[in-house]
Design a protein around this motif. Structure first.
Motif, PDB file in Angstrom:
ATOM      1  N   MET A 112       1.927  -2.617 -10.841  1.00  0.00           N
ATOM      2  CA  MET A 112       0.947  -1.612 -10.428  1.00  0.00           C
ATOM      3  C   MET A 112       1.471  -0.183 -10.617  1.00  0.00           C
ATOM      4  O   MET A 112       0.723   0.719 -11.013  1.00  0.00           O
ATOM      5  CB  MET A 112       0.589  -1.849  -8.959  1.00  0.00           C
TER       6      MET A 112
ATOM      7  N   HIS B  50       0.862  -1.184   0.000  1.00  0.00           N
ATOM      8  CA  HIS B  50       0.000   0.000   0.000  1.00  0.00           C
ATOM      9  C   HIS B  50       0.894   1.228   0.000  1.00  0.00           C
ATOM     10  O   HIS B  50       1.681   1.430   0.939  1.00  0.00           O
ATOM     11  CB  HIS B  50      -0.925   0.001   1.211  1.00  0.00           C
TER      12      HIS B  50
ATOM     13  N   VAL C 298       4.248  -7.508  -8.375  1.00  0.00           N
ATOM     14  CA  VAL C 298       2.975  -6.786  -8.301  1.00  0.00           C
ATOM     15  C   VAL C 298       3.231  -5.286  -8.152  1.00  0.00           C
ATOM     16  O   VAL C 298       2.567  -4.456  -8.791  1.00  0.00           O
ATOM     17  CB  VAL C 298       2.126  -7.321  -7.139  1.00  0.00           C
ATOM     18  N   LYS C 299       4.192  -4.926  -7.336  1.00  0.00           N
ATOM     19  CA  LYS C 299       4.523  -3.506  -7.134  1.00  0.00           C
ATOM     20  C   LYS C 299       4.986  -2.864  -8.447  1.00  0.00           C
ATOM     21  O   LYS C 299       4.535  -1.769  -8.820  1.00  0.00           O
ATOM     22  CB  LYS C 299       5.612  -3.375  -6.074  1.00  0.00           C
TER      23      LYS C 299
ATOM     24  N   PHE D  69      -4.415  -6.226  -7.462  1.00  0.00           N
ATOM     25  CA  PHE D  69      -4.112  -4.856  -7.061  1.00  0.00           C
ATOM     26  C   PHE D  69      -5.193  -3.917  -7.580  1.00  0.00           C
ATOM     27  O   PHE D  69      -5.862  -4.196  -8.575  1.00  0.00           O
ATOM     28  CB  PHE D  69      -2.725  -4.402  -7.523  1.00  0.00           C
TER      29      PHE D  69
ATOM     30  N   GLY E   8      -2.332  -3.605  -3.197  1.00  0.00           N
ATOM     31  CA  GLY E   8      -2.386  -4.943  -3.760  1.00  0.00           C
ATOM     32  C   GLY E   8      -1.947  -5.975  -2.748  1.00  0.00           C
ATOM     33  O   GLY E   8      -1.480  -5.647  -1.648  1.00  0.00           O
TER      34      GLY E   8
END
Length: 679
Positions: free
Chosen positions: A259, A31, A255-256, A326, A333
């Protein structure tokens, strides 16, 4: 983030995993670039090993996002790969390998079609061969086998989950990049993102010294209320659809980057991957409250919840489950991984809880252990048609779709109108299955389908039996006779988790001989997959046809005369063409030794004719013995051909040799000289 560290969250997760029989679960949350993670339960039960955020799991079809991203990097590089575009036709990129059955598919299926499950090709998860097979599949052979597999729908007409197409995508990456897919992932994703513990295939993780961190996959046996540990084999035939080993602490880095459009995922790559391309279920009535229908992009499920886009994917394989998601609007996510089939259901519940907590939703159904929300229901709607290593290996293994073998076979039963306990609903119930009137030996033998390869029907424990554990999603079939000596129920038992399902089976009997076997192996097709019997009395009868020998002209291979040989054979003869030593330009013997042509002068031609006639006698001697036939026609088991009365024809010098063979060998009872002088 606060929810993960709240006092009651750990006990809530523990209650969920206990209820859904998941030994261990790990969660990582991001987050606003802040990451937190935790593990719950056990990565292994014997010996007991705690599950942590660094425990390694098979992420199954969640790996499809990596495959699509790999393709996206090539599409974005117009300098190096100008022909790589999402709308590029696959057969132009892989002209020798990408051929599909059905009119227009080879010429029409594009890169984005295979990434969005809209190529028209169903899963065919039982068609590809694992490392346990005599001839294992790889990404290229999977691609080349598409031509042998029937399609199920017109291009772009509907969403049909197909693990194979993601393996095909890895072949495309390998051909264009010049690297094997594992190396490409390592250099373009794992190293740049510091995903140091993530690998392609379990063996790679072990070779890097990570075995102690690898979770054991489990399935829950309700009959005796125990966990059953499962193998986690390599699935090179399913790469791209699954078979990535990772931890939540590693995968949250991917994922980071995704996103936030961080290297290697730039904005162009991101936008290309999240473009909506097909609806998983276009029926607006089948969706959750406040949730849009689910769309598939490229290796990603996308839906909208209370007006906010949710991007992600899940993965299910025998013994493992995973999900990541996410919300780009909130830079929020999570990644969830567990070591049993039930982990996917737990993940579904936790995803909804995390999103509701983020959005401040408090008026939805309660998320407690008695709520229906904890049922293992996919957020994205209908269960996919099989998934690669999700059912083993990928679905029936890796995509073997976000599947799990059990899910896939449950779908198959539904599509056939068969529910457990209702297999014989449409026919009179019988206390004891009646055996067929034909002997079981009449059914036994090898059956061949060019797309599904060979199946050997055996007799085991007084029943017909097939061992297909050489498949990516290995299984066995035990046949139970239903009616008419033709119709059977085949009990399919999964090689990994031992689950049992019913597959419709039918034998074709012609002239009192079993000639074909049909199996309902692909639920998206109305017709069965048909296998032709390769051996049996009908094939052996062909070996009793009369023999005709052929001798070619001087210095020429008999291959030039194949059209004539085929015409003679079509009339009911076995044609044996002879390559004469020192006459043919090149000849290799069975022991791999070889001879080349001699410079035969006109004066030596009569001697050559005599030698050719003796070659004919030698060949007839070999055809009269079991060993000779075994060498020429392996696998037939015939004691010998009918070589006591044969005919011969020849061209030019071969015609003269035909006459000489008739003079020297009484077994040659007829002959024809095609445009040859007599010497």
């Amino acid at each position: 983030m606060d929810l993960l560290h709240s006092a009651g969250f750990a006990s809530y997760v523990t209650e969920l995993i206990n209820q859904q029989h998941v030994p261990g679960l790990a969660i990582a949350i991001i987050h606003n670039d802040q990451i937190a993670s935790a593990g719950y339960g056990h990565a292994s039960l014997d010996p007991e090993t705690p599950c942590t955020a660094d425990t390694l799991f098979d992420i199954a079809s969640s790996a499809k996002s990596l495959t699509a991203a790999a393709v996206g990097l090539l599409v974005d590089d117009n300098d190096m790969f100008p022909d790589m575009q999402y709308d590029a036709v696959m057969s132009t990129l892989l002209p020798e390998d990408f051929v599909m059955s059905g009119e227009g598919y080879t010429e029409g299926v594009t890169v984005e079609d295979i990434l969005s499950h809209r190529s028209g090709m169903p899963s065919h998860d039982d068609s590809y061969m694992t490392v346990r097979a005599a001839k294992p599949d790889n990404a290229r052979s999977i691609t080349r086998n598409l031509r042998n597999l029937p399609v199920a729908a017109p291009i772009r007409s509907k969403y049909i989950y197909c693990n194979m197409m993601y393996t095909v995508a890895t072949h495309l990456v390998e051909v264009k990049s010049g690297q094997d897919f594992g190396t490409f992932l390592e250099e373009r994703f794992f190293k740049p993102l510091d995903m140091a513990s993530t690998t392609l295939q379990p063996s790679s993780a072990r070779s890097k010294g990570f075995e102690s961190r690898m979770a054991t996959g489990y399935t829950w046996k309700r009959a005796n209320s125990t966990y059953h540990g499962l193998e986690n084999p390599d699935c090179p035939e399913g790469q791209g659809a699954g078979s990535v080993i990772s931890s939540v602490n590693d995968f949250i880095k991917f994922v980071k980057a995704f996103m936030n459009c961080e290297d290697p995922i730039n904005k162009n790559v991101y936008e290309g991957l999240v473009r909506l391309r097909s609806f998983v279920n276009p029926n607006p009535g089948r969706r959750k409250r406040h949730t849009s229908p689910v769309a598939y992009a490229a290796g990603l499920d996308i839906y909208f919840y209370k007006g906010h886009m949710v991007v992600g994917h899940n993965g299910v394989f025998s013994g493992f489950g995973s999900r990541f998601f996410f919300l780009p609007d909130f830079s929020f996510g999570a990644v969830i991984m567990g070591n049993s089939d039930g982990a996917n259901g737990v993940a579904t519940t936790l995803v909804q809880k995390l999103i509701d907590d983020l959005l401040g939703v408090t008026d939805e159904r309660p998320h407690d252990s008695k709520s229906k929300a904890i049922r293992p229901v996919e957020i994205r709607g209908p269960k996919p048609q099989a998934e690669a290593k999700d059912a083993n290996p990928m679905s029936k293994n890796q995509g073997k779709k976000e599947k799990k073998k059990q899910e896939k076979k449950t779908q198959a039963k539904k599509s056939q109108g068969i529910q457990k306990g209702q297999v014989n609903e449409q026919r009179p119930k019988r206390n004891t299955p009646q055996p067929p009137t034909m002997p079981l030996s009449a059914y036994a033998g090898n059956y061949w389908n060019p797309g599904y390869h060979n199946l050997l029907v055996q007799i085991r424990d007084d029943a017909l039996f097939i061992d297909a554990t050489d498949r990516s999603m290995g299984f066995t079939l035990k046949f139970e006779h239903v009616s008419d000596d033709r119709k059977f129920d085949a009990h399919l038992t999964d090689w990994l988790d031992g689950s049992d399902d019913i597959v419709k089976a039918e034998f074709v009997i012609e002239d009192a001989q079993v000639t074909r076997l049909g199996l309902q192996l692909e639920e998206m097709l109305k017709e069965m997959i048909w296998f032709k019997k390769k051996d049996g009395s009908r094939r052996k009868a062909h070996l009793q046809f009369p023999v005709v020998v052929f001798s070619p002209t001087l210095g020429t291979t008999p291959l030039f005369y194949n059209a004539i040989a085929q015409a003679v054979a079509s009339a009911g003869y076995i044609v044996v063409s002879i390559e004469h030593p020192y006459d043919a330009e090149f000849l290799e013997f069975p022991d791999r030794s070889n001879v080349t042509a001699a410079n035969i002068t006109d004066a030596q031609v009569p001697l050559g004719v005599n030698n050719r006639a003796r070659d004919v006698s030698f060949v007839l001697d070999q055809l009269s013995t079991k060993d000779g036939v075994a060498a020429l026609l392996p696998g037939t088991g015939a004691p010998g051909l009918k070589a006591r009365r044969v005919a011969i024809y020849g061209h030019s010098v071969g015609g003269a040799a035909a006459a000489e063979a008739m003079r020297l060998d009484c077994r040659v009872v007829a002959g024809a000289n095609l445009d040859g002088s007599m010497f």
